[in-house]
Write an enzyme that holds these catalytic residues in place. Structure first.
Site, PDB file in Angstrom:
ATOM      1  N   ASP A  30      -8.814   1.607  -7.533  1.00 43.75           N
ATOM      2  CA  ASP A  30      -7.485   1.597  -8.151  1.00 43.75           C
ATOM      3  C   ASP A  30      -7.438   0.399  -9.099  1.00 43.75           C
ATOM      4  O   ASP A  30      -7.977  -0.666  -8.782  1.00 43.75           O
ATOM      5  CB  ASP A  30      -6.389   1.473  -7.072  1.00 43.75           C
ATOM      6  CG  ASP A  30      -5.036   1.908  -7.598  1.00 43.75           C
ATOM      7  OD1 ASP A  30      -4.524   2.940  -7.118  1.00 43.75           O
ATOM      8  OD2 ASP A  30      -4.497   1.241  -8.500  1.00 43.75           O
ATOM      9  N   LEU A 238      15.321  26.014   2.745  1.00 46.27           N
ATOM     10  CA  LEU A 238      16.647  26.611   2.608  1.00 46.27           C
ATOM     11  C   LEU A 238      17.693  25.658   3.183  1.00 46.27           C
ATOM     12  O   LEU A 238      18.738  26.091   3.635  1.00 46.27           O
ATOM     13  CB  LEU A 238      16.701  27.963   3.334  1.00 46.27           C
ATOM     14  CG  LEU A 238      15.973  29.129   2.652  1.00 46.27           C
ATOM     15  CD1 LEU A 238      16.072  30.388   3.500  1.00 46.27           C
ATOM     16  CD2 LEU A 238      16.535  29.399   1.253  1.00 46.27           C
ATOM     17  N   CYS A 248       7.907  14.494  -7.352  1.00 49.09           N
ATOM     18  CA  CYS A 248       7.192  15.725  -7.716  1.00 49.09           C
ATOM     19  C   CYS A 248       8.092  16.807  -8.312  1.00 49.09           C
ATOM     20  O   CYS A 248       7.917  17.184  -9.460  1.00 49.09           O
ATOM     21  CB  CYS A 248       6.459  16.271  -6.496  1.00 49.09           C
ATOM     22  SG  CYS A 248       5.337  15.047  -5.812  1.00 49.09           S
ATOM     23  N   LYS A 308      13.915  11.499   0.809  1.00 45.80           N
ATOM     24  CA  LYS A 308      14.013  12.385   1.986  1.00 45.80           C
ATOM     25  C   LYS A 308      13.653  11.543   3.206  1.00 45.80           C
ATOM     26  O   LYS A 308      13.310  10.364   3.064  1.00 45.80           O
ATOM     27  CB  LYS A 308      13.102  13.604   1.851  1.00 45.80           C
ATOM     28  CG  LYS A 308      11.625  13.274   1.804  1.00 45.80           C
ATOM     29  CD  LYS A 308      10.814  14.549   1.889  1.00 45.80           C
ATOM     30  CE  LYS A 308       9.345  14.239   2.044  1.00 45.80           C
ATOM     31  NZ  LYS A 308       8.540  15.431   2.152  1.00 45.80           N
TER      32      LYS A 308
HETATM   33  C1  UGA Z   1       6.575  18.398  -2.673  1.00 48.75           C
HETATM   34  C2  UGA Z   1       5.983  19.718  -2.145  1.00 48.75           C
HETATM   35  O1  UGA Z   1       6.722  20.164  -0.998  1.00 48.75           O
HETATM   36  C3  UGA Z   1       4.511  19.535  -1.760  1.00 48.75           C
HETATM   37  O2  UGA Z   1       3.957  20.787  -1.368  1.00 48.75           O
HETATM   38  C4  UGA Z   1       3.758  18.996  -2.982  1.00 48.75           C
HETATM   39  O3  UGA Z   1       2.394  18.733  -2.655  1.00 48.75           O
HETATM   40  C5  UGA Z   1       4.396  17.698  -3.435  1.00 48.75           C
HETATM   41  O4  UGA Z   1       5.779  17.937  -3.763  1.00 48.75           O
HETATM   42  C6  UGA Z   1       3.649  17.226  -4.658  1.00 48.75           C
HETATM   43  O5  UGA Z   1       3.724  17.888  -5.703  1.00 48.75           O
HETATM   44  O6  UGA Z   1       2.877  16.252  -4.567  1.00 48.75           O
HETATM   45  P1  UGA Z   1       7.533  16.149  -1.523  1.00 48.75           P
HETATM   46  O7  UGA Z   1       7.962  15.761  -2.912  1.00 48.75           O
HETATM   47  O8  UGA Z   1       6.825  15.153  -0.667  1.00 48.75           O
HETATM   48  O9  UGA Z   1       6.563  17.453  -1.596  1.00 48.75           O
HETATM   49  O10 UGA Z   1       8.859  16.549  -0.729  1.00 48.75           O
HETATM   50  P2  UGA Z   1       9.575  17.870  -0.210  1.00 48.75           P
HETATM   51  O11 UGA Z   1       9.512  17.907   1.257  1.00 48.75           O
HETATM   52  O12 UGA Z   1       9.082  19.057  -0.935  1.00 48.75           O
HETATM   53  O13 UGA Z   1      11.089  17.576  -0.626  1.00 48.75           O
HETATM   54  C7  UGA Z   1      11.457  17.454  -2.004  1.00 48.75           C
HETATM   55  C8  UGA Z   1      12.945  17.285  -2.138  1.00 48.75           C
HETATM   56  O14 UGA Z   1      13.616  18.502  -1.812  1.00 48.75           O
HETATM   57  C9  UGA Z   1      13.570  16.213  -1.241  1.00 48.75           C
HETATM   58  O15 UGA Z   1      14.517  15.496  -2.000  1.00 48.75           O
HETATM   59  C10 UGA Z   1      14.258  16.982  -0.136  1.00 48.75           C
HETATM   60  O16 UGA Z   1      15.383  16.316   0.360  1.00 48.75           O
HETATM   61  C11 UGA Z   1      14.661  18.250  -0.877  1.00 48.75           C
HETATM   62  N1  UGA Z   1      14.789  19.428   0.003  1.00 48.75           N
HETATM   63  C12 UGA Z   1      13.700  19.956   0.616  1.00 48.75           C
HETATM   64  C13 UGA Z   1      16.035  20.024   0.166  1.00 48.75           C
HETATM   65  O17 UGA Z   1      17.050  19.581  -0.411  1.00 48.75           O
HETATM   66  N2  UGA Z   1      16.132  21.137   0.952  1.00 48.75           N
HETATM   67  C14 UGA Z   1      15.055  21.681   1.576  1.00 48.75           C
HETATM   68  O18 UGA Z   1      15.233  22.707   2.267  1.00 48.75           O
HETATM   69  C15 UGA Z   1      13.818  21.072   1.403  1.00 48.75           C
END
Ligand code: UGA
Length: 404
Positions: A30, A238, A248, A308
């Site tokens: 890095d 959902l 992301c 999150k």
């Molecule tokens: C996301 C994807 O889920 C991964 O599969 C992917 O590898 C990653 O991006 C990436 O591109 O590197 P991540 O950003 O860690 O992962 O978080 P998520 O769990 O997907 O949540 C994203 C956002 O959506 C959070 O703000 C969470 O609060 C929100 N969320 C998630 C909701 O509002 N409702 C849900 O039902 C799920």
């Protein structure tokens, strides 16, 4: 195998730790010298459940350096550098410069791009550096990154010739996940399409939540449960709330929209998902003021600052956006988060009870499960924008009519 990992952010350090645990020898590179010193001293660089233990258990299998020379002997090199947003499009400079540096050390390794990159990147890398890379997008989620890497739903790998995939197939074989071998372009686009689909699912349920708030007797969490039993829909993603944040979804949805436009097409459904997501916070605060009156000079405790639960990452966090909106409306805001102990411009309280007591409003903004265990009796109005509190604890919830 001797495995090189370039870029020790979320994806890089987790990939390195999981592969070390499988017995491989890791050379982590890095350009951030401070990060390298911390890793060399065995210190953690991110908060991720289980990561510290994995790193300390395998410490003899790691070398960390800011010098690419160390990659000369690697058989496989993963590029995990960031691909930040540049005015709505993706900035690939770090990917190109990593490939250039790998070429300069005379590496004969299989070079693998794990970073999220738009279709055509592998071809561009070849055009610029002469390196034919393998595309192996990462699907891990922050907060469950190790589990997701060890037990992925699928492994996607793309290359111009199947023999370039042999080492990678061996490396990820332990996961027993289905492996999809395809072209570089397909592998690159699968990542964007997946993230955009999940983001769309969230915006969809958030609009259903808005509708539920207009209908006495309706509740979005029950609607989501009922929908989720259908295998074609599935229950995940959902959960209605303040919308999606993080490093992301916001960036990748925008990049996909821009990339589609460059290719003379519109992905209108993703454009709508982004638009729905962009005014979630403002609408949520409007709703509080419509029911309880102006928030000016009110003491407000916001629970959660990370984007999150189970992470300390605040990038594009909706709760952070909420704090800013509440401040704009004259609220006197304090915040508590289990991992985020300071945040520029935000009054962060390290003790949750201090944050809650004597506040006019307590607002749950991040889905940390432990917020449900807090004593909310000393608070004024309780508002649950993530639906994690037990029934009866909140005066207002996302996706439920105010008079229910
Ligand atoms: C996301 C994807 O889920 C991964 O599969 C992917 O590898 C990653 O991006 C990436 O591109 O590197 P991540 O950003 O860690 O992962 O978080 P998520 O769990 O997907 O949540 C994203 C956002 O959506 C959070 O703000 C969470 O609060 C929100 N969320 C998630 C909701 O509002 N409702 C849900 O039902 C799920």
């Amino acid at each position: 195998m001797k495995v090189g990992v370039v870029g020790l952010g979320y994806v890089g350090i987790v990939t390195a730790a999981v592969l070390a645990d499988q017995g491989h020898q890791i050379m982590g590179v890095d350009t951030d010298k401070d990060k390298i010193s911390r890793l060399q001293a065995g210190k953690s660089v991110i908060f991720e459940p289980g990561l510290d233990e994995l790193i300390s258990r395998n410490h003899q299998r790691f070398e960390f350096t800011s010098n690419y020379d160390g990659l000369g002997e690697s058989e496989v090199i993963f590029i995990c550098v960031s691909t930040p947003d540049r005015g709505g499009e993706i900035n690939l400079d770090y990917v190109f410069s990593a490939c250039e540096s790998i070429k300069n050390v005379g590496s004969k390794a299989t070079v693998v791009i794990k970073s999220t990159v738009i279709p055509g990147t592998a071809r561009k890398v070849f055009g610029r550096t002469g390196i034919r890379v393998v595309s192996n997008p990462e699907f891990l989620r922050e907060g469950s990154a190790i589990h997701d890497t060890v037990h992925p739903d699928r492994i996607v790998m793309g290359a111009d010739e199947p023999q370039r995939l042999i080492l990678l197939r061996n490396l990820w074989g332990f996961t027993k996940a289905p492996i999809l071998e395809t072209t570089n372009e397909n592998a690159e686009l699968i990542k964007y399409a997946s993230n955009a689909f999940l983001a769309t699912k969230i915006s969809f349920i958030n609009e259903i939540a808005d509708l539920c708030e207009k209908i006495p007797g309706a509740d979005v969490s029950v609607i989501a449960e009922g929908m989720g039993y259908d295998k074609r829909i599935a229950p995940e993603f959902l959960r209605a709330g303040l919308g999606f944040g993080g490093s992301c979804f916001p960036k990748d949805t925008r990049a996909l929209i821009t990339f589609a436009k460059e290719n003379n097409t519109d992905i209108r459904i993703v454009e709508s998902a982004v638009s729905v997501n962009s005014d979630r916070v403002k609408k949520a605060v409007d709703r509080i003021e419509a029911k309880f009156g102006s928030l000016k000079t009110k003491n407000i405790c916001v629970l959660g600052l990370s984007f999150k639960n189970d992470t300390d990452d605040v990038r594009y966090s909706k709760s952070w956006e909420l704090v800013e909106e509440l401040n704009r409306r004259g609220g006197l805001v304090k915040a508590f988060d289990p991992t985020v102990k300071s945040a520029q411009g935000i009054n962060v309280t390290v003790n949750p009870d201090r944050c809650i007591e004597n506040s006019d409003f307590v607002i749950v903004a991040t889905e940390w499960k432990e917020f449900n265990r807090l004593n909310l009796n000393t608070a004024g109005r309780v508002i649950d924008f993530r639906r994690i509190l037990d029934k009866g604890k909140a005066d207002m919830m996302v996706g439920v009519h105010d008079k229910n």
